[in-house]
Design an enzyme around this catalytic site. Sequence first.
Site, PDB file in Angstrom:
ATOM      1  N   GLN A 196       0.500   3.420  -0.750  1.00  0.00           N
ATOM      2  CA  GLN A 196       1.207   3.533  -2.016  1.00  0.00           C
ATOM      3  C   GLN A 196       2.536   2.796  -1.939  1.00  0.00           C
ATOM      4  O   GLN A 196       3.586   3.396  -1.761  1.00  0.00           O
ATOM      5  CB  GLN A 196       1.441   5.024  -2.320  1.00  0.00           C
ATOM      6  N   PHE A 197       2.495   1.474  -2.084  1.00  0.00           N
ATOM      7  CA  PHE A 197       3.719   0.688  -1.989  1.00  0.00           C
ATOM      8  C   PHE A 197       4.723   1.049  -3.080  1.00  0.00           C
ATOM      9  O   PHE A 197       5.927   0.864  -2.922  1.00  0.00           O
ATOM     10  CB  PHE A 197       3.421  -0.813  -2.023  1.00  0.00           C
ATOM     11  N   THR A 198       4.268   1.621  -4.179  1.00  0.00           N
ATOM     12  CA  THR A 198       5.170   1.944  -5.282  1.00  0.00           C
ATOM     13  C   THR A 198       6.143   3.079  -4.933  1.00  0.00           C
ATOM     14  O   THR A 198       7.085   3.323  -5.676  1.00  0.00           O
ATOM     15  CB  THR A 198       4.387   2.303  -6.564  1.00  0.00           C
TER      16      THR A 198
END
Length: 150
Positions: free
Chosen positions: A78-80
């Site tokens: 989950q890079f966000t």
Amino acid sequence: MRAVIQRVSHASVSIGGEMHSAIGPGYLILLGVCDEDSGEDVDWLVKKIANLRVFGDDNGIMNRSIIEAGGEALVVSQFTLFASYKKGNRPSWFRAGSHEHSIPLYESFCKLLGEAIGKPVGTGEFGADMQVELLNDGPVTICMDTKNKE
């Protein structure tokens, strides 16, 4: 590393309309990696999550770890989680780690967590467009950041 840990009754991740991974009771973990993260961050986070006592004991008190509860884990990249939202309304992700740096740490995290809980860990697919479904149990949701251990 940043993680959002959700105690779930069940969770799954689909890619392109096909089920990729699914678990029963346990944790859905959204995991973000930045370029400053290292193996030390992986080790600390795995130990913290594996021993986190948020599952009910015989008296219904949150006093058991995922290990003691026999739970499963599903880890989704989950890079966000590293969104920067200070300027304007469109977030940027310049703090998120590069693929070259993040994938090995993500894979190491999944492997070590599986060893810690004694079960294979379900995963998403790094960089894929995924659909995640879950039933949060409690709800119990905990955020951890390896740069904020105090």
